[in-house]
Motif scaffolding. Structure first.
Motif, PDB file in Angstrom:
ATOM      1  N   ASN A 147      -6.313   3.405   4.673  1.00  0.00           N
ATOM      2  CA  ASN A 147      -7.493   2.601   5.000  1.00  0.00           C
ATOM      3  C   ASN A 147      -7.370   1.172   4.471  1.00  0.00           C
ATOM      4  O   ASN A 147      -7.802   0.219   5.132  1.00  0.00           O
ATOM      5  N   GLU A 148      -6.795   1.029   3.289  1.00  0.00           N
ATOM      6  CA  GLU A 148      -6.574  -0.313   2.745  1.00  0.00           C
ATOM      7  C   GLU A 148      -5.610  -1.090   3.643  1.00  0.00           C
ATOM      8  O   GLU A 148      -5.818  -2.278   3.929  1.00  0.00           O
ATOM      9  N   THR A 175       0.817  -1.222   0.000  1.00  0.00           N
ATOM     10  CA  THR A 175       0.000   0.000   0.000  1.00  0.00           C
ATOM     11  C   THR A 175       0.846   1.266   0.000  1.00  0.00           C
ATOM     12  O   THR A 175       0.317   2.373  -0.160  1.00  0.00           O
ATOM     13  N   THR A 212      -5.073   8.890   1.941  1.00  0.00           N
ATOM     14  CA  THR A 212      -5.709   8.149   3.027  1.00  0.00           C
ATOM     15  C   THR A 212      -6.401   6.870   2.568  1.00  0.00           C
ATOM     16  O   THR A 212      -6.464   5.909   3.347  1.00  0.00           O
ATOM     17  N   PRO A 213      -6.930   6.769   1.336  1.00  0.00           N
ATOM     18  CA  PRO A 213      -7.445   5.454   0.918  1.00  0.00           C
ATOM     19  C   PRO A 213      -6.396   4.348   1.021  1.00  0.00           C
ATOM     20  O   PRO A 213      -6.742   3.195   1.323  1.00  0.00           O
ATOM     21  N   ARG A 214      -5.125   4.676   0.809  1.00  0.00           N
ATOM     22  CA  ARG A 214      -4.078   3.666   0.972  1.00  0.00           C
ATOM     23  C   ARG A 214      -3.932   3.273   2.446  1.00  0.00           C
ATOM     24  O   ARG A 214      -3.729   2.101   2.775  1.00  0.00           O
ATOM     25  N   ARG A 224      -7.846  12.760   0.361  1.00  0.00           N
ATOM     26  CA  ARG A 224      -8.478  11.897  -0.646  1.00  0.00           C
ATOM     27  C   ARG A 224      -7.454  11.211  -1.534  1.00  0.00           C
ATOM     28  O   ARG A 224      -7.763  10.200  -2.184  1.00  0.00           O
ATOM     29  N   ARG A 272     -12.556   8.094   8.352  1.00  0.00           N
ATOM     30  CA  ARG A 272     -13.785   8.425   7.624  1.00  0.00           C
ATOM     31  C   ARG A 272     -13.497   9.636   6.726  1.00  0.00           C
ATOM     32  O   ARG A 272     -13.227  10.728   7.219  1.00  0.00           O
ATOM     33  N   LEU A 273     -13.580   9.437   5.431  1.00  0.00           N
ATOM     34  CA  LEU A 273     -13.281  10.513   4.490  1.00  0.00           C
ATOM     35  C   LEU A 273     -14.509  11.328   4.098  1.00  0.00           C
ATOM     36  O   LEU A 273     -14.379  12.360   3.440  1.00  0.00           O
ATOM     37  N   ASP A 274     -15.698  10.892   4.492  1.00  0.00           N
ATOM     38  CA  ASP A 274     -16.926  11.543   4.049  1.00  0.00           C
ATOM     39  C   ASP A 274     -17.578  12.381   5.147  1.00  0.00           C
ATOM     40  O   ASP A 274     -18.743  12.773   5.008  1.00  0.00           O
TER      41      ASP A 274
END
Length: 322
Positions: free
Chosen positions: A175-176, A34, A171-173, A168, A213-215
């Protein structure tokens, strides 16, 4: 654009996982895949990524005379791929070793210190000879969509800065990676959970046990803090009453909503290890001379916080007065 995130002297984000030794090996490989935690150099036994390839392979093979935890805990240089604004204000995404140096090189308002973007530490579980506890933490809020703006001119302690454009991207990495750690832990009966003692309470609304939490939206709250629990300090309900009185005298400006927070750093208090249900019970059925809070006392207040060291519990007014 400019960097509005900070690097602090204490951890601001933390998760704790219970793993097997195999799970720890999976974590090392997940970090590489990641790109959120890649070991590039371990001086004490001569490892260099450019010369020796993936650290995950080296970790799997082991080092003669060393246990896996010895290897994992060794002083090493690591990178995390993060997005940030360079000195010219351009958005850059790169593998970073020292997140403090990145911040120091560009215009910023907050403090900075030399830190990895992400730190991992592993140690034998105190209550299990066969398991390992893994701490995942960061001293920077660069991973969050909403960062602390408290260092900016005229800011309130609770004010948040919009970091969504950067978060954005990287951070998805994260979270993965955390989702993979959770799977490894659960495979052997363990779990991944937020570590309250390693997480800044004001960031809790952006986190869950398996990631960020990104949203979420900016809550636009400004809190009045009142200490309790020390010598000559009011009790819990007395602290909240004093905070509510301050709000009545000086309400926050629009568009901010008012919140009150009673806090203590007396970690030996009975409520320190209490969960949210127990804290709510203490507010509804106090064992002191103070009466429960009334709806009139909390008029104009959106949220009630109780913070014990770094553990923060959030309550709506209706929960306390309904």
């Amino acid at each position: 654009m400019r960097n509005r995130w900070t690097v602090e002297k204490e951890p601001v984000l933390g998760w704790l996982a219970r793993l097997s030794e195999r799970g720890l090996r999976e974590v090392v490989r997940l970090g590489e895949e990641t790109a959120v935690y890649r070991v590039v150099e371990v001086p004490w036994f001569g490892y260099d990524r450019a010369a020796h390839g993936s650290f995950a392979n080296v970790f799997d093979a082991g080092v003669p005379g060393r246990e896996p935890l010895d290897l994992f805990q060794a002083t090493c240089r690591v990178t995390s791929r993060v997005a940030y604004a360079d000195p010219g204000g351009r958005l850059v995404e790169d593998d970073v070793t020292n997140i403090g140096a990145v911040l120091a090189a560009a215009p910023h308002a907050g403090p900075h210190t030399g830190r990895n973007p992400l730190d991992l530490s592993a140690f034998p579980a105190l209550d299990s000879a066969q398991e390992i506890d893994l701490m995942i933490e960061s001293y920077s809020d660069v991973w969050l969509p909403w960062c602390s703006a408290q260092y900016e001119q005229g800011a309130h302690l609770d004010d948040l800065a919009d970091n969504r454009e950067l978060a954005r991207r990287h951070t998805p990495r994260l979270n993965e990676f955390l989702a993979g750690v959770a799977e490894s832990a659960e495979r052997t009966g363990g779990a991944l959970e937020i570590s309250p003692d390693n997480t800044s309470p004001e960031f809790g609304f952006q986190l869950h046990d398996h990631g960020v939490r990104l949203d979420v939206d900016n809550p636009l709250e400004r809190s009045v803090y009142q200490r309790f629990g020390g010598r000559d300090d009011p009790d819990l309900l007395g602290a909240l009453r004093r905070a509510a009185e301050k709000v009545r005298r000086t309400p926050p400006p629009a568009p901010y909503r008012a919140a009150v927070c009673a806090w203590t750093d007396h970690v030996g208090r009975q409520l320190y290890e209490a969960d949210r249900v127990a804290v709510l019970a203490a507010l509804r059925r106090p064992d002191t001379a103070s009466a429960p809070l009334s709806r009139d006392e909390l008029a104009g207040i959106s949220t009630v916080w109780v913070q014990i060291y770094r553990r923060r519990h959030r309550f709506a007014v209706d929960e306390l007065t309904g």
